[in-house]
Design a protein around this motif. Structure first.
Motif, PDB file in Angstrom:
ATOM      1  N   GLU A 171       0.726  -1.153   0.139  1.00  0.00           N
ATOM      2  CA  GLU A 171       0.087   0.191   0.004  1.00  0.00           C
ATOM      3  C   GLU A 171       0.978   1.150  -0.054  1.00  0.00           C
ATOM      4  O   GLU A 171       1.820   1.406   0.851  1.00  0.00           O
ATOM      5  CB  GLU A 171      -0.838  -0.001   1.320  1.00  0.00           C
ATOM      6  N   THR A 172       0.452   2.192  -1.062  1.00  0.00           N
ATOM      7  CA  THR A 172      -0.593   2.335  -1.815  1.00  0.00           C
ATOM      8  C   THR A 172      -0.273   1.553  -3.122  1.00  0.00           C
ATOM      9  O   THR A 172      -1.046   0.539  -3.455  1.00  0.00           O
ATOM     10  CB  THR A 172      -0.897   3.745  -2.185  1.00  0.00           C
ATOM     11  N   PRO A 185      -6.145  -0.210  -6.708  1.00  0.00           N
ATOM     12  CA  PRO A 185      -7.264  -0.849  -5.727  1.00  0.00           C
ATOM     13  C   PRO A 185      -8.487  -1.473  -6.341  1.00  0.00           C
ATOM     14  O   PRO A 185      -8.852  -2.303  -5.638  1.00  0.00           O
ATOM     15  CB  PRO A 185      -7.411   0.171  -4.831  1.00  0.00           C
ATOM     16  N   ALA A 231      -6.818  -7.499  -3.873  1.00  0.00           N
ATOM     17  CA  ALA A 231      -6.116  -6.441  -4.800  1.00  0.00           C
ATOM     18  C   ALA A 231      -4.601  -6.467  -4.599  1.00  0.00           C
ATOM     19  O   ALA A 231      -4.091  -7.158  -3.779  1.00  0.00           O
ATOM     20  CB  ALA A 231      -6.360  -4.868  -3.985  1.00  0.00           C
ATOM     21  N   TYR A 233      -2.380  -4.576  -3.920  1.00  0.00           N
ATOM     22  CA  TYR A 233      -1.425  -3.777  -2.868  1.00  0.00           C
ATOM     23  C   TYR A 233      -1.478  -4.667  -1.636  1.00  0.00           C
ATOM     24  O   TYR A 233      -1.043  -4.283  -0.432  1.00  0.00           O
ATOM     25  CB  TYR A 233      -2.098  -2.377  -2.553  1.00  0.00           C
ATOM     26  N   THR A 349     -13.137  -3.851  -1.258  1.00  0.00           N
ATOM     27  CA  THR A 349     -11.998  -2.930  -1.200  1.00  0.00           C
ATOM     28  C   THR A 349     -12.564  -1.734  -1.955  1.00  0.00           C
ATOM     29  O   THR A 349     -13.068  -1.581  -2.582  1.00  0.00           O
ATOM     30  CB  THR A 349     -10.943  -3.365  -2.176  1.00  0.00           C
ATOM     31  N   TRP A 353      -8.514   5.469  -3.866  1.00  0.00           N
ATOM     32  CA  TRP A 353      -7.894   6.203  -2.688  1.00  0.00           C
ATOM     33  C   TRP A 353      -8.641   7.336  -2.245  1.00  0.00           C
ATOM     34  O   TRP A 353      -8.833   7.572  -0.991  1.00  0.00           O
ATOM     35  CB  TRP A 353      -6.459   6.436  -2.891  1.00  0.00           C
ATOM     36  N   ASN A 359     -12.148   1.432   3.761  1.00  0.00           N
ATOM     37  CA  ASN A 359     -11.072   0.653   4.273  1.00  0.00           C
ATOM     38  C   ASN A 359     -10.526   1.113   5.963  1.00  0.00           C
ATOM     39  O   ASN A 359     -11.014   0.268   6.812  1.00  0.00           O
ATOM     40  CB  ASN A 359      -9.749   0.696   3.496  1.00  0.00           C
TER      41      ASN A 359
END
Length: 834
Positions: A171-172, A185, A231, A233, A349, A353, A359
């Motif tokens: 992450e990210t 994501p 995902a 990440y 997810t 962002w 999340n």
């Protein structure tokens, strides 16, 4: 991910285990709309074969990536692949590999496919590459150290006090440093990894360990299979010399990867995990969805912890010895936080962002939910209050919870996405009621499992279950910024037998909040409740009474995210403590009385609260006592003495001993000496600190007995303090060792001023150099993204040492002092000393 940002704390900003805002981003970037990544190709499956070159800190990899066009036909593929050396790139046919044309700029890999592919048509590409994370320069954030993706810790074994480890942090978008992928994501893929490692080490990855094969060269190839999509990440690899302590939940493996020293206490650290899994499964109505759950502790990991699917990574602060755990497991809330991510973040997810709240707000709120379930409503409310203060003190009023304009994606990891979002969920739970709230979460999870979602998916699920329109709530709290600031006043008219409650919204600007509130009206222990709404700048509520109320309690459930000035009388607050009764009611009353310690009624309430059923409020009261007031000091002494002797909770006992020491009475010395042997580091440290007051010479004698025994926390801090204040260089090695061993965090920051003062007094040239090196090493360990803010902090102490050494040039050993000055100057300038 739970962020533990120590630097901003040391610079004077309040942050409760979460990051603050990064203010150095280009403001022009905040005008850019951050849309959800357009899906042209979808990941389907990722197969990796990897081998590590420890000497070079490289990873040699072969990736087989299966994809399909999302909707529109395409003949090209764009992959994230940061800082790699690409050796070969091919299309995988039935029995052969066909080379493909590609362009690579060191960050993005633009591939021309052999033909046009339609939606639903799968194709697989093979990439032979070398990942070189230490040679990549990528910006990180205050929360995420430097986005290198793949980390080699002491790879050549040169540092005998640090184990050799490898771990990843995705992450990210840093998985693409070691695995070519579509690093967004809203992508999901199944995964398998063949990981070749030295046979003496264990490995960990996502999913299930299917097989292990020993190789002729002393290595072993471990095959990890993740057959549920997640995902990129959340991809993870970990390698090291660990003890693996195993537990279980409903037949699924639950394991704890710790350094071997901590194997005996691994279950005391992580042992609540199966119970947490059962609790979170129950409240969500979705049983733990993955094949296993492992937790690994890593050195030099400074981002708190990371919820990689089935394989959470924790920083080394998670490892606490038996005496530390007597004080309470300081990592328990983080363990809950990362586990809840397995539902919120991993199963469903955030699609971008911008929607990170889906999340992190849930993971943050899980800490309150767990404490409430495990330790009672007071503990849950205390956690909720702490997180609320983390947001209020972050001064993030201008930020929306869901925001599509920001300088950098890393900016989303802040007190808004975490703390504020968690408090918004708490308000939503209160508004809907537990049944509707948790059934709504169940619908959200089941409708969107193995998919990516945005905030509206959550709203729609909660609306479908509750039947309530929630657009007003989401527009106000999810797609708006700030919070209400309230001024509450009360007017009693005994002739008309009416009480008027005036609630004013006094926050800056023209923004008004729509607020459902419960108002409780008390006569003695009896109460009646009025449910009201506030929508105006100023709203007056009038209630009839037959007897004048003892208390009118606005926001009776104490759930509102706000700042408020509640203009109650002292009598009102005392009644609130006795009869309203929840954690915040009592805390507010204690705080109000603490401001009025010249009033005997307030002092009596504080005496009562020192015996509160909840240890957190007993401790809070101790921190507020004004012992400079002689009447207070005399009134509290018997209670403080009793707590110092008989309190069961170490934190309260330690604080009581610390306060009792300030009375400076020799008759308490035997109590303090006895407490030195307490099983709690906090109690033992407080006792040693108290001895330094009543018998300063005796404290050094006690330290001589303790200095070679294990010591952490308050005890280690006080031992170092006494040794440093003794002014001799005899104990330099112990002092330096204790400082070096402190993990990167707040405790080390707090030790730095005293350690720097000590180094300034050291005369021995070699010891002085070692002391300076330890400070410089600490400075260099600060994550790259925080260096700009950190440099002035460290320079302040280094310049302080320099000033004292320059003053010492007038002494008889000027030559030695000049060598020290030259060494320090070279180090401060980043040069190699001659």
């Amino acid at each position: 991910m739970k962020k533990c940002l120590f630097l901003l704390l040391c610079l004077g900003f309040l942050l409760v285990a979460h990051p603050q805002v990064q203010n150095n981003a280009d403001s022009s970037l905040k005008k850019v709309y951050r849309e959800t990544y357009t899906r042209i190709n979808d990941l389907v499956h990722t197969k990796l074969e990897v081998r590590f070159d420890y000497a070079k800190a490289h990873m040699h990899g072969k990736a087989f990536i299966t994809l399909t066009p999302h909707f529109y036909s395409t003949d090209s593929l764009l992959l994230d692949a940061k800082g790699m050396e690409i050796h070969k790139l091919s299309l995988v046919s039935t029995n052969s590999l066909s080379p493909l044309k590609y362009r690579y700029d060191g960050i993005m890999l633009n591939i021309t496919l052999n033909r046009l592919y339609k939606a639903g048509e799968k194709y697989t590409i093979n990439i032979d590459y070398t990942a070189k994370p230490n040679e990549l320069k990528v910006k990180g954030s205050a929360a995420i150290a430097d986005a290198k993706g793949l980390y080699f810790i002491n790879p050549n074994g040169e540092d005998k006090e640090t184990p050799t480890q490898i771990w990843t942090q995705g992450e990210t978008e840093a998985t693409s440093v070691w695995c070519p992928t579509i690093d967004k994501p809203n992508q999901k893929t199944t995964q398998e990894i063949y990981m070749t490692v030295p046979d003496k080490y264990v490995s960990l990855s996502n999913g299930k360990l299917v097989s292990q094969k020993k190789n002729a060269d002393g290595t072993r190839t471990d095959y990890w299979n993740m057959d549920q999509p997640h995902a990129p990440y959340l991809f993870f690899m970990g390698v090291g010399d660990y003890a693996v302590v195993k537990d279980s939940y409903k037949g699924k493996e639950v394991s704890y990867y710790v350094e071997k020293e901590y194997a005996p206490v691994a279950r005391k650290i992580f042992g609540h995990t199966p119970e947490m899994m059962a609790f979170f499964s129950k409240i969500t109505g979705v049983d733990y969805p993955w094949v296993k759950y492992a937790q690994m502790v890593a050195r030099d990991y400074v981002s708190g912890a990371m919820e990689n699917t089935t394989a959470t990574l924790h920083q080394e602060n998670a490892q606490q010895d038996a005496r530390e755990l007597v004080d309470g497991n300081q990592w328990e809330s983080t363990i809950a936080h990362e586990l809840f991510h397995q539902w919120f973040g991993n199963l469903v997810t955030a699609e971008s962002w911008s929607n990170l709240t889906l999340n992190e707000s849930f993971a943050n709120y899980s800490e309150t939910l767990w404490d409430e379930y495990k330790y009672g409503k007071d503990a849950g409310a205390a956690q909720n209050y702490t997180d609320m203060q983390g947001y209020l003190n972050s001064k993030s009023n201008a930020k929306d919870l869901v925001r599509f304009k920001y300088g950098d994606k890393e900016d989303m990891f802040d007190a808004v996405s975490y703390n504020k979002g968690g408090r918004i969920l708490h308000m939503l739970r209160n508004y809907l009621g537990d049944s509707a709230f948790f059934k709504g979460l169940n619908l959200y999870l089941t409708a969107n499992k193995f998919k990516a979602a945005e905030a509206h998916h959550l709203r729609l699920a909660l609306e479908e279950v509750s039947g309530k329109d929630l657009n007003w709530f989401f527009n106000q709290w999810y797609f708006g910024s700030g919070h209400p600031e309230l001024d509450i006043t009360y007017t009693y008219d005994d002739n008309a037998r009416k009480v008027s409650v005036v609630v004013k919204q006094i926050q800056p600007g023209n923004r008004l909040f729509k607020l459902p509130l419960a108002i409780d009206i008390y006569n003695g222990p009896d109460k009646s409740r009025q449910n009201v709404w506030i929508e105006d700048k100023e709203h007056t509520f009038t209630f009839n009474y037959t007897a004048r109320p003892d208390l009118v309690n606005v926001d009776a459930n104490k759930v509102l995210l706000c700042e408020k000035k509640d203009n109650k009388s002292l009598e009102n607050f005392i009644h609130q403590y006795k009869y309203a009764g929840n954690y915040m009611d009592r805390r507010e009353a204690i705080e109000a009385c603490a401001k009025l310690q010249d009033d005997p009624r307030a002092v009596e309430l504080l005496k009562t609260s020192l015996k509160d059923n909840f240890h957190g409020l007993r401790n809070y009261t101790l921190t507020l006592l004004d012992l400079k007031k002689m009447t207070v000091k005399q009134a509290m002494e018997p209670i403080i003495s009793d707590l110092a002797r008989n309190e069961k909770k170490p934190a309260v006992k330690a604080k009581a001993i610390s306060l009792l020491g300030t009375y400076n009475k020799p008759e308490y010395k035997s109590l303090f000496v006895s407490a030195l042997n307490d099983s709690s580091y906090s109690v033992s440290g407080a006792a040693l600190e108290a001895i330094t007051i009543v018998d300063n010479a005796g404290s050094l004698e006690e330290v001589r007995k303790l200095k070679n025994k294990p010591a952490k926390g308050k005890l280690a801090e006080t031992i170092n303090q006494v040794l440093i204040e003794s002014g001799t260089e005899e104990d330099f090695d112990i002092i330096a060792r204790n400082f070096k061993r402190l993990p990167l965090g707040q405790e080390k920051i707090e030790a730095l001023p005293v350690f720097s003062e000590y180094v300034a007094r050291v005369n021995d040239i070699e010891k002085f150099k070692k002391g300076v090196d330890l400070i410089i090493d600490f400075k260099n360990d600060v994550p790259a993204a925080q260096q700009t803010e950190a440099n002035p902090f460290f320079e302040m102490f280094l310049k302080g040492i320099m000033t004292k050494k320059l003053a010492a040039l007038k002494g008889s050993n000027a030559g030695d002092v000049q060598q020290q000055i030259d060494y320090l100057k070279a180090k401060m300038e980043g040069k190699k000393p001659i």
